[in-house]
Design a protein around this motif. Sequence first.
Motif, mmCIF file in Angstrom:
data_model
loop_
_atom_site.group_PDB
_atom_site.id
_atom_site.type_symbol
_atom_site.label_atom_id
_atom_site.label_comp_id
_atom_site.label_asym_id
_atom_site.label_seq_id
_atom_site.Cartn_x
_atom_site.Cartn_y
_atom_site.Cartn_z
ATOM 1 N N ALA A 217 0.805 -1.304 -0.017
ATOM 2 C CA ALA A 217 -0.127 -0.014 -0.003
ATOM 3 C C ALA A 217 1.013 1.302 -0.142
ATOM 4 O O ALA A 217 1.532 1.448 0.983
ATOM 5 C CB ALA A 217 -0.967 -0.029 1.102
ATOM 6 N N ALA A 223 -3.555 3.093 2.258
ATOM 7 C CA ALA A 223 -3.416 1.917 3.584
ATOM 8 C C ALA A 223 -4.822 2.032 4.223
ATOM 9 O O ALA A 223 -5.454 1.081 4.584
ATOM 10 C CB ALA A 223 -2.370 2.244 4.338
ATOM 11 N N LEU A 227 -7.373 -1.043 4.207
ATOM 12 C CA LEU A 227 -7.323 -1.897 5.561
ATOM 13 C C LEU A 227 -8.612 -1.425 6.410
ATOM 14 O O LEU A 227 -8.934 -2.217 7.437
ATOM 15 C CB LEU A 227 -6.116 -1.930 6.225
ATOM 16 C CG LEU A 227 -5.088 -2.406 5.537
ATOM 17 C CD1 LEU A 227 -3.555 -1.831 6.270
ATOM 18 C CD2 LEU A 227 -4.979 -3.627 5.113
ATOM 19 N N VAL A 233 1.083 7.011 8.097
ATOM 20 C CA VAL A 233 1.976 5.909 7.306
ATOM 21 C C VAL A 233 2.771 5.500 8.648
ATOM 22 O O VAL A 233 3.339 4.409 8.888
ATOM 23 C CB VAL A 233 2.489 6.305 6.238
ATOM 24 C CG1 VAL A 233 3.602 5.520 5.731
ATOM 25 C CG2 VAL A 233 1.700 6.652 5.008
ATOM 26 N N MET A 236 1.410 2.976 10.743
ATOM 27 C CA MET A 236 1.087 1.613 10.284
ATOM 28 C C MET A 236 2.255 0.829 9.589
ATOM 29 O O MET A 236 2.252 -0.374 9.122
ATOM 30 C CB MET A 236 0.061 2.071 8.958
ATOM 31 C CG MET A 236 -1.057 2.620 9.718
ATOM 32 S SD MET A 236 -2.435 3.130 8.521
ATOM 33 C CE MET A 236 -2.977 1.554 8.213
ATOM 34 N N ARG A 237 3.458 1.498 9.074
ATOM 35 C CA ARG A 237 4.292 0.927 8.428
ATOM 36 C C ARG A 237 5.245 -0.035 9.375
ATOM 37 O O ARG A 237 4.838 0.204 10.681
ATOM 38 C CB ARG A 237 5.355 1.738 7.664
ATOM 39 C CG ARG A 237 5.920 2.654 8.430
ATOM 40 C CD ARG A 237 6.924 3.372 7.822
ATOM 41 N NE ARG A 237 8.203 2.397 7.389
ATOM 42 C CZ ARG A 237 9.192 2.327 8.306
ATOM 43 N NH1 ARG A 237 9.331 2.778 9.508
ATOM 44 N NH2 ARG A 237 9.950 1.177 7.533
ATOM 45 N N HIS A 241 0.087 -6.156 7.579
ATOM 46 C CA HIS A 241 -1.280 -6.210 7.913
ATOM 47 C C HIS A 241 -2.061 -7.198 7.251
ATOM 48 O O HIS A 241 -1.096 -7.966 6.378
ATOM 49 C CB HIS A 241 -1.824 -4.914 7.632
ATOM 50 C CG HIS A 241 -1.201 -3.705 8.361
ATOM 51 N ND1 HIS A 241 -1.729 -3.016 9.408
ATOM 52 C CD2 HIS A 241 -0.303 -3.091 8.053
ATOM 53 C CE1 HIS A 241 -1.085 -2.135 9.849
ATOM 54 N NE2 HIS A 241 0.047 -2.020 9.079
ATOM 55 N N VAL A 248 -0.326 -7.266 3.647
ATOM 56 C CA VAL A 248 -0.015 -6.138 3.267
ATOM 57 C C VAL A 248 0.963 -5.163 3.965
ATOM 58 O O VAL A 248 0.800 -5.340 5.154
ATOM 59 C CB VAL A 248 -1.243 -5.208 3.311
ATOM 60 C CG1 VAL A 248 -1.313 -3.844 2.954
ATOM 61 C CG2 VAL A 248 -2.604 -5.936 2.539
ATOM 62 N N ARG A 249 2.020 -4.645 3.127
ATOM 63 C CA ARG A 249 2.874 -3.883 3.553
ATOM 64 C C ARG A 249 2.619 -2.397 3.469
ATOM 65 O O ARG A 249 2.502 -1.961 2.122
ATOM 66 C CB ARG A 249 4.373 -4.265 3.351
ATOM 67 C CG ARG A 249 5.543 -3.449 3.891
ATOM 68 C CD ARG A 249 5.689 -4.197 5.331
ATOM 69 N NE ARG A 249 6.774 -3.638 6.004
ATOM 70 C CZ ARG A 249 7.552 -4.351 7.115
ATOM 71 N NH1 ARG A 249 6.994 -5.392 7.537
ATOM 72 N NH2 ARG A 249 8.283 -3.626 7.821
ATOM 73 N N VAL A 250 2.529 -1.589 4.470
ATOM 74 C CA VAL A 250 2.226 -0.181 4.014
ATOM 75 C C VAL A 250 3.542 0.732 4.141
ATOM 76 O O VAL A 250 4.329 0.235 4.844
ATOM 77 C CB VAL A 250 1.477 0.491 5.352
ATOM 78 C CG1 VAL A 250 1.338 1.933 5.207
ATOM 79 C CG2 VAL A 250 0.171 -0.158 5.380
#
Length: 296
Positions: A217, A223, A227, A233, A236-237, A241, A248-250
């Motif tokens: 993402a 993101a 999600l 970011v 969330m990184r 996820h 999922v990688r942010v």
Amino acid sequence: MTSTPNSLFRHYLDSLIQRGTTRASLTEEARDVLRTWYVTAKKGSRAHSPSSPSPRPEPQPTKTPPPSTNPELFPEERKPSSSITLPEGTMEDKLQYLRDLAQNWKPARDLNSLRDTMVFATGNPHTQLMLIGEAPGYYEEVQREPFVGRAGEKLNQILKAMGLSRDMVYISNIVKFRPSLPNQRTNNRAPTPEEIEACLPIIMHEIQVIQPKMIIALGGTAAVGLLGEQGSVSSMRGRFHDLNGIPVRVTYHPSYLLRSDNPREKRKVWEDMLAVMERMGMPVSEKQRGYFLPRE
């Protein structure tokens, strides 16, 4: 996590800041909503102030919130909408069906806040890695391809450093049309939560067709849209996820790196890419591990 109007608005402002936007226009309806929030916040602060007497609660009339402040705008579960039925056939047949459907997608068209040129996707649908951004900008609209222009060049550089190219991955956006602005030329804006929600069924079915082993993402707007989680970011990184069983990688949007020459910020993005490569079983050399590390 349930989203609130305030958190959605803060996320939208954060997304504008990340893209370098310093000014934003507001409609009268938006101003009215902000005034309502402001008055409510002031009343709340006075009610909790130790120096102020506690007022007697007064019954408040029930009001229906406007559509743009729907607290359930980003539900936690992200599954393909049952309103779309994919046809039988090859992967290419199904993607062409979604492309044709997106061109006149009524939920997006009814908003009257998106431009007319549809930008779908690019790359190899028979891939394990899917990259998803937020929406096309000026250059993407002109070339009808996601991630071109300077941001696209930066993304190409990232892929090259990973040992990949655009024709080895699948690149798409949640919103398939460029968000509009008054007197718009080359200036862009991030899509609103309402625009993302309207377009979400298309990208969710794209994911269902591609069935990638990994999703990246690109940026906070993408993101949050994918999600249904609130946050920046930076919050969330650094971890994976889950989206319906797909990791999922942010990470930061490539345009963020264009505005920052700080090697530390580039290293953060690269660490996300290293994590993706390792999770997918891609070879990682010592040279790649050392990219953007501070020199001793």
